[in-house]
Design a protein around this motif. Structure first.
Motif, short mmCIF file in Angstrom:
data_model
loop_
_atom_site.label_atom_id
_atom_site.label_comp_id
_atom_site.label_asym_id
_atom_site.label_seq_id
_atom_site.Cartn_x
_atom_site.Cartn_y
_atom_site.Cartn_z
N LEU A 124 4.53 73.09 71.91
CA LEU A 124 4.80 72.12 72.93
C LEU A 124 5.82 71.47 73.09
CD1 LEU A 124 0.99 70.63 73.22
CD2 LEU A 124 1.80 72.33 74.69
N GLU A 125 6.17 71.01 71.96
CA GLU A 125 7.87 70.30 71.73
C GLU A 125 8.79 71.31 72.07
OE1 GLU A 125 8.22 67.23 72.03
OE2 GLU A 125 6.28 66.03 71.65
N ARG A 126 8.45 72.50 71.38
CA ARG A 126 9.81 73.44 71.49
C ARG A 126 9.96 73.87 72.81
NH1 ARG A 126 7.40 77.55 68.08
NH2 ARG A 126 7.84 76.35 66.27
N TYR A 127 8.75 74.16 73.52
CA TYR A 127 8.65 74.54 74.98
C TYR A 127 9.48 73.62 75.63
CZ TYR A 127 7.39 76.23 79.54
OH TYR A 127 7.31 76.78 80.70
N VAL A 128 9.03 72.26 75.68
CA VAL A 128 9.87 71.20 76.43
C VAL A 128 11.11 71.26 76.19
CG1 VAL A 128 10.05 68.89 76.90
CG2 VAL A 128 7.67 70.01 76.89
N ALA A 129 11.64 71.41 75.08
CA ALA A 129 12.95 71.33 74.65
C ALA A 129 13.81 72.54 75.42
CB ALA A 129 13.40 71.48 73.17
N SER A 130 12.94 73.36 75.68
CA SER A 130 13.68 74.76 76.32
C SER A 130 13.75 74.43 78.00
CB SER A 130 12.89 75.93 76.16
OG SER A 130 11.63 76.03 76.97
N LEU A 131 13.16 73.48 78.44
CA LEU A 131 12.97 73.14 79.85
C LEU A 131 14.17 72.22 80.09
CD1 LEU A 131 9.40 72.59 80.33
CD2 LEU A 131 10.63 74.52 80.76
N MET A 132 14.95 71.84 79.04
CA MET A 132 16.11 70.95 79.32
C MET A 132 17.16 71.50 80.20
SD MET A 132 15.72 67.77 77.94
CE MET A 132 17.35 66.90 77.38
N PRO A 133 17.91 70.96 80.99
CA PRO A 133 18.99 71.36 81.59
C PRO A 133 20.16 71.36 80.67
CG PRO A 133 18.67 69.13 82.47
CD PRO A 133 17.47 69.36 81.53
N LEU A 134 21.35 72.14 81.18
CA LEU A 134 22.31 72.28 80.49
C LEU A 134 23.35 71.27 80.67
CD1 LEU A 134 22.84 76.34 80.87
CD2 LEU A 134 22.01 74.97 79.15
N GLN A 135 24.11 70.83 79.51
CA GLN A 135 24.78 69.78 79.46
C GLN A 135 25.93 69.85 80.73
OE1 GLN A 135 25.42 66.83 77.43
NE2 GLN A 135 27.07 66.36 78.70
N ARG A 136 26.34 71.20 80.85
CA ARG A 136 27.46 71.64 81.84
C ARG A 136 27.04 71.40 83.32
NH1 ARG A 136 26.93 76.72 84.16
NH2 ARG A 136 25.64 78.03 82.44
N ASN A 137 25.45 71.21 83.34
CA ASN A 137 25.14 71.05 84.83
C ASN A 137 25.03 69.63 85.31
OD1 ASN A 137 24.69 73.77 85.28
ND2 ASN A 137 22.60 73.93 84.69
N ILE A 138 25.50 68.76 84.25
CA ILE A 138 25.54 67.21 84.63
C ILE A 138 26.80 66.90 85.37
CG2 ILE A 138 25.30 64.90 83.67
CD1 ILE A 138 23.72 65.93 81.51
N SER A 139 26.82 66.70 86.68
CA SER A 139 27.97 66.46 87.46
C SER A 139 27.76 65.05 87.92
CB SER A 139 28.14 67.58 88.34
OG SER A 139 28.86 66.93 89.48
N PRO A 140 29.12 64.44 87.98
CA PRO A 140 29.06 62.93 88.61
C PRO A 140 28.62 63.00 90.07
CG PRO A 140 31.36 63.70 88.33
CD PRO A 140 30.43 64.67 87.64
N HIS A 141 28.84 64.33 90.72
CA HIS A 141 28.79 64.36 92.15
C HIS A 141 27.34 64.95 92.52
CE1 HIS A 141 32.70 62.74 92.16
NE2 HIS A 141 33.18 64.04 91.54
N LYS A 142 26.57 65.05 91.47
CA LYS A 142 25.14 65.59 92.05
C LYS A 142 24.17 64.53 91.25
CE LYS A 142 25.72 70.04 90.34
NZ LYS A 142 25.00 71.23 89.71
N GLY A 143 22.97 64.52 91.61
CA GLY A 143 22.18 63.58 91.00
C GLY A 143 21.84 63.94 89.71
N PRO A 144 21.32 63.03 88.95
CA PRO A 144 20.94 63.60 87.55
C PRO A 144 20.07 64.62 87.31
CG PRO A 144 20.23 61.36 87.93
CD PRO A 144 20.72 61.80 89.08
N PRO A 145 20.45 65.68 86.42
CA PRO A 145 19.58 66.80 86.32
C PRO A 145 17.98 66.29 85.82
CG PRO A 145 21.00 66.72 84.63
CD PRO A 145 21.35 65.62 85.50
N ARG A 146 17.07 67.09 85.98
CA ARG A 146 15.79 66.91 85.52
C ARG A 146 15.05 67.95 84.87
NH1 ARG A 146 13.79 62.41 88.94
NH2 ARG A 146 11.75 62.83 87.91
N LEU A 147 14.22 67.46 83.91
CA LEU A 147 13.54 68.20 83.23
C LEU A 147 12.96 69.41 84.16
CD1 LEU A 147 12.90 68.85 80.14
CD2 LEU A 147 10.60 67.26 80.64
#
Lengths: 248, 481
Positions: free
Chosen positions: B324-347
């Motif tokens: 279950l934990e391993r699967y949740v880890a695979s749901l994480m967004p990519l670091q490069r998708n974190i932009s100051p001009h977008k909302g925080p990415p979500r699981l």
């Protein structure tokens, strides 16, 4: 006219599903489990201002609209308070940026920037106090002089739950609204009656003005700066970052 | 109720009635002498949490049956049982003043903080306990190590505030331990029938602890009586039995709850002859995994039998949890998708079917020797409150982390350049979003450093200063009034 295609508007075309922007604060969207990575999920920002005499219930209307609650014992607003909420009109997510202005006379001199770029103005009076209705023409003059001709002005007769103390009839106010080309509703910030409608009808009217071209986003002097609408993919945001020299 | 300390505590009549009934034997059978146990009650509407109570009653003289009850919202079962065992005899001997003294001592206790070692004065002695923390290593014996705590002579060191002795509790039913673990994990209705509140409350507490590090998210009542205000709600035959675990002593329940799918009976003499007296009644085929006989494997255990059992349960739970934990880890967004001009990415959302696909090749069968229908077990787990609770907690945790990462990116972004060609309304939008972040940090909802906070504040101030003067004064009048 401060209505604009948001910088990120073009993302919305791709099917991101997000409940609303505030969801990340409360995390209350469980168990819907429809979270996605989120760009700002609104394609437009509309600036609203709420004007009218002191004590007519401007802040309460805003609170009822953003929080869906009545705020008893609301303190006097000093300067301006902001409220935001994301709504949907014709499938478009629109963020309302609502400026709740102070009704006190001493603040009226400094309110030019309130009006600047407003796409919508909610002009409020209290149906139980005729004096607040009588002052409407002076508020309307300000609104007309300090905003763009396309600014949608919506007249609100607040406190319609206090029928027994009514001092201004619906018909009289309706006639005033019609004569001046205003949209009009009687509302109650206390019960919530018609509050959603007033804010949403204003947004629909603004959106309709954009659609039928009467509100030209490209007209520089209208204060509307049209954002370049080249479609952006998720990748292009990275380019944006690089262009900005953001060294992260 | 004779006395309540401290005096300012308000209990509703319903709460009082529940506490009174729960503090005494529910039937005439069995109890001899002093008896100590704990129970949980639902707080009345508006006061939502469930309260744990720890009771010690003195039954030397049946006409003068007296109870000392300690109420708390915190689940520190072991600590409170110990505290009651200190206070109650004093009270039975000396009466009210010792309750006042005890409350005065408890008033001096520091606020609980995860991972800290606390010295708690009580009735002339000092109890030393370490509060568990999420970063604790699994299964190490608790270490008292916090030299910054002023040293007080601690007379008593409790190894844990909440851990129960699972081995003693389960000794009578050890052959069924794996099935019990499954039932608790998937949130099946389960009733423990025993001869004394001590045994049933201890067993229920042990049951909910079997799935740790999962938190048992449904209601459980270590001791439940026919007078409980939830009696009707929980024993109704018109609906399926609720997903709760009840501990009962009154034989009346054998009839009232005969429609329940799982009944665990623990006899008083169980310890000496477990097989004859204890039985687990089950209806239907709930059990999905094949059990290996002879748990716990005593040869594998390095330490005591209790530790061996704990390790066995933990390994079982972890085998189930790791995929279950391993699967949740695979749901994480990519670091490069974190932009100051977008909302925080979500699981990304948890897709149970996609998850079940992953366990075909990397499921618990790899880490646990158990064969059986793991997929069926997961499916039942997904329908339980335990899954819901676990997922919500993980989502909150991950999303908070993502918000912190997003903030970091926002702090590093060159916002002043960005706003140069932006309209006033959009700049105000940025300012409002920054203020929202600042407010959240100040309310401690986001874990960020002071440095980051001041950088964000600086960004905000610089942007405000770049605006026309009239707007500046408007924004300044608005901020911090």
């Amino acid at each position: 006219m401060g209505l604009m295609k948001s910088h990120f508007g073009s993302h919305i075309g791709l099917s991101w599903k997000i409940n609303n922007e505030g969801a990340d604060i409360v995390s209350s969207d469980f168990p819907a489990l429809t979270m996605a990575s989120g760009p700002y999920n609104y394609s437009y920002i509309f600036k609203y201002i709420i004007i009218g005499d002191m004590g007519v219930g401007k802040s309460c209307l805003l609170h009822q609209f953003t929080e869906k609650k009545f705020m008893a014992d609301c303190p006097h607003t000093i300067g301006v308070e902001f409220g935001t909420r994301i709504i949907e009109v014709s499938g478009q997510k629109i963020k309302l940026q609502i400026w709740d202005t102070a009704g006190q006379e001493r603040f009226r001199a400094v309110t030019r920037s309130y009006y600047r770029g407003a796409a919508g103005a909610l002009m409020v009076y209290d149906i139980t106090r005729r004096s607040t209705y009588n002052h409407l023409s002076s508020w309307l003059t300000d609104a007309r002089n300090l905003t763009n001709p396309n600014t949608v002005i919506f007249l609100i007769g607040n406190k319609c739950d206090l029928e027994a103390q009514r001092d201004v009839t619906y018909e009289e106010a309706k006639q005033f609204a019609d004569e001046n080309g205003l949209m009009f509703l009687e509302c109650s910030a206390k019960t919530g009656e018609n509050v959603e409608e007033a804010f949403l009808d204003t947004a629909r009217k603004i959106y309709q003005n954009i659609q039928d071209g009467s509100l030209d986003l490209n007209a520089a002097e209208s204060g509307v700066q049209h954002k370049p609408s080249t479609p952006r993919s998720a990748l292009s945001t990275d380019q944006t970052q690089n262009k900005e020299g953001c060294s992260c | 109720m004779e006395v309540v300390y401290p005096g300012h505590v308000k209990l509703t009549d319903k709460e009082k009635t529940n506490i009174c009934y729960l503090s005494f034997p529910d039937s005439n059978s069995g109890c001899m002498g002093d008896t100590q146990f704990h129970f949980r009650i639902r707080r009345c509407p508006g006061r939502r949490s469930v309260v744990q109570a720890h009771t010690d009653y003195n039954k030397d003289c049946p006409a003068a049956l007296q109870s000392v009850v300690l109420l708390s919202k915190l689940p520190f079962v072991t600590l409170y049982n110990y505290i009651v065992s200190v206070i109650a005899p004093e009270y039975f001997d000396n009466g009210e003043p010792c309750l006042e003294a005890a409350c005065h001592d408890i008033d001096q206790w520091p606020d609980p903080c995860p991972g800290e070692t606390l010295n708690l004065p009580i009735m002339g002695t000092v109890v030393q306990v370490r509060l568990p923390s999420r970063s604790d290593k699994v299964l190490t014996s608790p270490q008292i190590k916090n030299p910054s705590v002023p040293t007080m002579p601690a007379n008593n060191i409790l190894p844990s505030v909440s851990e129960v002795d699972v081995y003693s509790a389960f000794l009578p039913v050890l052959p069924h331990i794996q099935m019990l673990w499954e039932l608790v994990l998937i949130g099946e209705p389960l009733v423990v029938m025993a001869n004394s509140p001590t045994i049933c409350s201890g067993t229920v507490q042990a049951l909910v602890s079997t799935i740790w590090p999962f938190k048992y998210c449904m209601d459980f009542r270590p001791y439940f009586t026919i007078h409980d205000s939830e009696f009707r709600e929980y024993t109704t035959k018109t609906q399926a039995p609720p997903a709760v675990i009840l501990g009962v002593t009154n034989p009346f329940f054998a009839k009232t709850l005969q429609h329940w799918p799982h009944v665990l009976r623990i006899g008083e003499l169980a310890v000496s002859s477990p097989k004859t007296i204890n039985k687990l009644k089950k209806v239907g085929t709930i059990k999905t995994l094949d059990s290996k006989p002879g748990y716990p494997d005593k040869e594998a255990s390095g330490g005591s039998e209790c530790n061996a059992l704990k390790r066995y349960l933990l390994e079982l739970t972890q085998s189930f949890m790791i995929p279950l934990e391993r699967y949740v880890a695979s749901l994480m967004p990519l670091q490069r998708n974190i932009s100051p001009h977008k909302g925080p990415p979500r699981l990304k959302s948890f897709d149970t079917e996609a998850f079940l696909k992953t366990i075909e090749h990397s499921g618990p069968q790899l880490t646990s020797g158990l064969k059986g229908d793991w997929i069926a077990l997961y499916r039942r787990f997904f329908r339980s409150g335990n899954f819901e609770g676990w997922l919500r907690f993980r989502q909150e945790e991950v999303n908070q982390k993502l918000q912190a990462l997003h903030l970091e990116v926002l702090c590093q972004a060159d916002l002043l350049t960005w706003i140069q060609d932006k309209q006033e309304v959009e700049i105000v939008d940025l300012i409002l979003r920054l203020r929202e972040k600042l407010a959240k940090i100040n309310e401690n909802q986001l874990p960020v450093s002071n440095d980051m906070l001041s950088r964000l504040q600086h960004h905000h101030d610089m942007i405000v200063c770049s605006l026309p003067e009239d707007l500046q004064s408007v924004l300044k009048s608005n901020h911090g009034n």
